[in-house]
Write an enzyme that holds these catalytic residues in place. Sequence first.
Site, PDB file in Angstrom:
ATOM      1  N   ASP A 193      76.462  90.899  64.873  1.00 23.46           N
ATOM      2  CA  ASP A 193      77.151  89.551  64.875  1.00 23.46           C
ATOM      3  C   ASP A 193      78.016  89.360  63.604  1.00 23.46           C
ATOM      4  OD1 ASP A 193      76.875  86.697  66.175  1.00 23.46           O
ATOM      5  OD2 ASP A 193      76.787  86.205  63.988  1.00 23.46           O
ATOM      6  N   ARG A 194      78.506  88.337  62.127  1.00 24.77           N
ATOM      7  CA  ARG A 194      79.203  87.936  62.329  1.00 24.77           C
ATOM      8  C   ARG A 194      79.276  89.038  60.879  1.00 24.77           C
ATOM      9  NH1 ARG A 194      83.275  84.762  64.266  1.00 24.77           N
ATOM     10  NH2 ARG A 194      83.931  84.294  61.767  1.00 24.77           N
ATOM     11  N   HIS A 254      81.811  77.754  71.035  1.00 24.37           N
ATOM     12  CA  HIS A 254      81.563  77.296  69.902  1.00 24.37           C
ATOM     13  C   HIS A 254      82.215  78.131  68.765  1.00 24.37           C
ATOM     14  CE1 HIS A 254      79.799  81.142  70.505  1.00 24.37           C
ATOM     15  NE2 HIS A 254      79.822  80.792  69.657  1.00 24.37           N
ATOM     16  N   TRP A 255      83.323  79.212  68.688  1.00 30.20           N
ATOM     17  CA  TRP A 255      84.161  79.666  67.765  1.00 30.20           C
ATOM     18  C   TRP A 255      85.227  78.425  67.587  1.00 30.20           C
ATOM     19  CZ3 TRP A 255      86.982  84.696  67.819  1.00 30.20           C
ATOM     20  CH2 TRP A 255      85.659  86.118  67.729  1.00 30.20           C
ATOM     21  N   TYR A 282      83.660  80.852  60.213  1.00 26.32           N
ATOM     22  CA  TYR A 282      84.150  80.513  61.382  1.00 26.32           C
ATOM     23  C   TYR A 282      85.443  80.272  60.805  1.00 26.32           C
ATOM     24  CZ  TYR A 282      80.128  81.715  64.490  1.00 26.32           C
ATOM     25  OH  TYR A 282      79.103  82.410  64.725  1.00 26.32           O
ATOM     26  N   HIS A 334      70.445  88.802  72.973  1.00 23.25           N
ATOM     27  CA  HIS A 334      71.939  88.851  70.842  1.00 23.25           C
ATOM     28  C   HIS A 334      71.169  89.878  70.047  1.00 23.25           C
ATOM     29  CE1 HIS A 334      75.531  88.064  69.024  1.00 23.25           C
ATOM     30  NE2 HIS A 334      74.763  86.969  68.208  1.00 23.25           N
TER      31      HIS A 334
END
Length: 289
Positions: A104-105, A149-150, A206, A268
């Site tokens: 993910d991030r 959501h980004w 983000y 995920h």
Amino acid sequence: MFEEFTLERVELPDATLRVRHGGSGPPVLLLHGHPRTHTTWYRVAPLLAEHHTVVCPDLRGYGQSSKPADTDDHGGMAKRALADDMVALMAHLGHRRFAVVGHDRGSYVAFRLAMDHPEQVSHLAFLGLVPIGEALERANERFARLWWHWFFFGQPKKPERAILADPDAWYGNSPEKRVQMGAENYADYYAAVHDPATVHAMLEDYRAGLGIDREHDAADREAGRSLRCPTLVLWPLFDDEEELYADILSIWRPWAADLRGHGLRSGHHLAEEVPEELAAALLGFLNGG
């Protein structure tokens, strides 16, 4: 969790990180994503530690690691800054060259680490996602529908107010989630998403992604830079990646000459849902299989 691992706080030039490390052998750094902490790796890390020295930090801004000061460009949570933390952390632990796995991030931190410090990264593995710049160039209606959501997280102040008004509702806390994550991992995550300073820092991540991180990716592409190390991409078959990108490896090929990858039958959070399959894939890659 993490039996026979050491837990400590490491003071670095620009951050103080909570980190666990254990095992022996060639070092591998595991980088978590949003909104998790390093404890997301608790099922995978011991399996890797049978063959490797495993390092699992809370990224700057996340979990119990320190939070950066706000800046207009959100540079305190830029992936370049977080990647520099990782180089300093691994040097502190005695590792000059190491493998990196990002989810993910954390995948974006891993990518920036390998781009900015290629001499120090031996192997690179991404769990889902494509480079930030590539994702934003493909931000069509489908992307906006699935990953809206980004752009919400990129707005000032309003996301903090929405999330902190009811973190349980926002992040979907439930008895089923507790079982899936495991009690101690869930407790660590729960504390993080209820902490206003952590929520703000995660959102700054983000905001950096929509600006300074994208600029760094664009500069690399303009200069013709690419990944120099063997690269593995694994993605969850029960999440949105294939719907968004169809051929994920085709997006990565301009960035990585030595590339391989495949999907895993998971949602995920691969490290929590299919730890044995994930560990086997990573060990095969790291050990030359």
